[in-house]
Design a protein around this motif. Structure first.
Motif, short mmCIF file in Angstrom:
data_model
loop_
_atom_site.label_atom_id
_atom_site.label_comp_id
_atom_site.label_asym_id
_atom_site.label_seq_id
_atom_site.Cartn_x
_atom_site.Cartn_y
_atom_site.Cartn_z
N GLY A 27 0.80 -1.22 0.00
CA GLY A 27 0.00 0.00 0.00
C GLY A 27 0.83 1.27 0.00
N LEU A 28 2.16 1.11 0.01
CA LEU A 28 3.03 2.30 0.01
C LEU A 28 3.99 2.25 -1.18
N LEU A 29 4.79 1.18 -1.25
CA LEU A 29 5.65 0.99 -2.43
C LEU A 29 4.86 0.24 -3.50
N GLY A 61 -1.46 -3.49 7.49
CA GLY A 61 -0.15 -3.25 8.08
C GLY A 61 0.25 -4.29 9.12
N LYS A 62 -0.73 -5.08 9.57
CA LYS A 62 -0.44 -6.05 10.64
C LYS A 62 0.14 -7.34 10.07
N LYS A 103 3.91 -0.80 -8.92
CA LYS A 103 4.42 0.22 -7.99
C LYS A 103 3.43 1.37 -7.90
N LEU A 104 3.35 2.00 -6.76
CA LEU A 104 2.44 3.15 -6.61
C LEU A 104 3.09 4.41 -7.21
N PRO A 105 2.26 5.41 -7.55
CA PRO A 105 2.81 6.62 -8.20
C PRO A 105 3.88 7.32 -7.36
N GLU A 187 4.50 5.45 5.35
CA GLU A 187 3.48 4.44 5.71
C GLU A 187 2.14 4.77 5.09
N ASP A 188 1.31 3.72 4.90
CA ASP A 188 -0.08 3.94 4.46
C ASP A 188 -1.08 3.55 5.55
N ALA A 189 -0.65 2.76 6.53
CA ALA A 189 -1.61 2.17 7.47
C ALA A 189 -1.58 2.86 8.84
N PRO A 190 -2.74 3.00 9.49
CA PRO A 190 -2.76 3.58 10.84
C PRO A 190 -1.84 2.83 11.81
N SER A 191 -1.81 1.50 11.74
CA SER A 191 -0.94 0.74 12.65
C SER A 191 0.53 1.04 12.37
N GLY A 192 0.86 1.27 11.11
CA GLY A 192 2.24 1.56 10.73
C GLY A 192 2.67 2.95 11.18
#
Ligand SMILES: O=P(O)(O)OC[C@H](O)CO
Ligand SMILES: [Mg+2]
Length: 241
Positions: A27-29, A61-62, A103-105, A187-192
């Protein structure tokens, strides 16, 4: 949305003096979070339930075992499906999808820029070794630019995000020693985001637009895309436009 938080101008005092960068992966790279969503929607539909973004926010992220437990508990599936059965059911679907991830933008531009400027980079992903291999098989060149990768099944990662374990392990593996305050996490995730803050690091969040904005709190900066990242704001070499 461009960015939020104090100090937008690259010419202003940097937000921090960053020397090392740690990237989340899913969700990030790499654009893999949609695969998890798709598969989990399918499994839940069998129980006439709908997978929504508040559940997604808790799972993403978990480590796999931790997110499986959340899925079963939050969806009221105890007695119908065990976390182990959930992981087994989604496995073949995920395995078929992961190799096609993109890959994300803004990812390649940023990774190449940091590499060209000698900024050490690492990856810290909740993904375990087997899934990491499937996801990265078509992205070897980019991952070869990372100094190291720490995965969720690494022995030093006792607890998954939001525990700081994975980011502290990633920090310790850089050569020459580095303090958390010099590390910038993406990061993309709240847990991250929580994990990075628990490690004492700065964190730029690049969330999916469907994630409620209440989950943005805690991040030092929130961007809609890595294309909006301005390295000089963090004391890193600026892009030559
Ligand atoms: O976001 P990551 O890279 O820590 O990966 C975590 C899981 O594999 C997917 O949510
Ligand atoms: Mg992620």
């Amino acid at each position: 949305m461009a960015s939020c938080g104090a100090g937008d101008a690259a010419s202003a005092q940097p937000r921090a003096s960053i020397s090392h960068v740690i990237f989340d992966m899913d969700g990030l790279l790499l654009d893999t979070e949609g695969f998890y969503t798709e598969v989990q929607e399918k499994i839940l539909a069998r129980y006439d339930k709908v997978f929504d973004w508040s559940l997604k926010a808790k799972m993403m992220g978990k480590k796999a075992a931790e997110s499986a437990r959340i899925f079963v508990d939050e969806c009221g599936l105890n007695g119908l499906l065990t976390p182990e059965q959930f992981l087994e059911e989604r496995e073949s679907m995920l395995q078929a999808l992961f190799p096609s991830c993109t890959k994300l933008p803004g990812v390649l531009r940023l990774v190449h820029h940091l590499h060209a400027n000698g900024v050490p980079m690492a990856v810290a992903t909740g993904s375990h070794k087997r899934h990491f291999a499937l996801k990265t098989q078509n992205h070897q060149e980019m991952f070869s630019l990372m100094h190291h990768v720490v995965m969720g099944d690494d022995p030093e990662v006792k607890a998954g995000k939001p525990s700081p374990d994975i980011f502290l392990a990633a920090m310790r593996r850089f050569e020459g020693g580095v303090e958390p305050s010099k590390c910038l996490v993406f990061e993309d995730a709240p847990s991250g985001v929580a994990a990075a803050k628990n490690a004492g690091m700065s964190v730029v969040m690049v969330p999916d637009p469907r994630l409620d904005v209440s989950y943005h709190k805690g991040a030092d900066q929130v961007l809609s895309s890595l294309l909006d990242f301005k390295p000089a704001e963090w004391g890193l070499p600026a892009f030559k436009e």
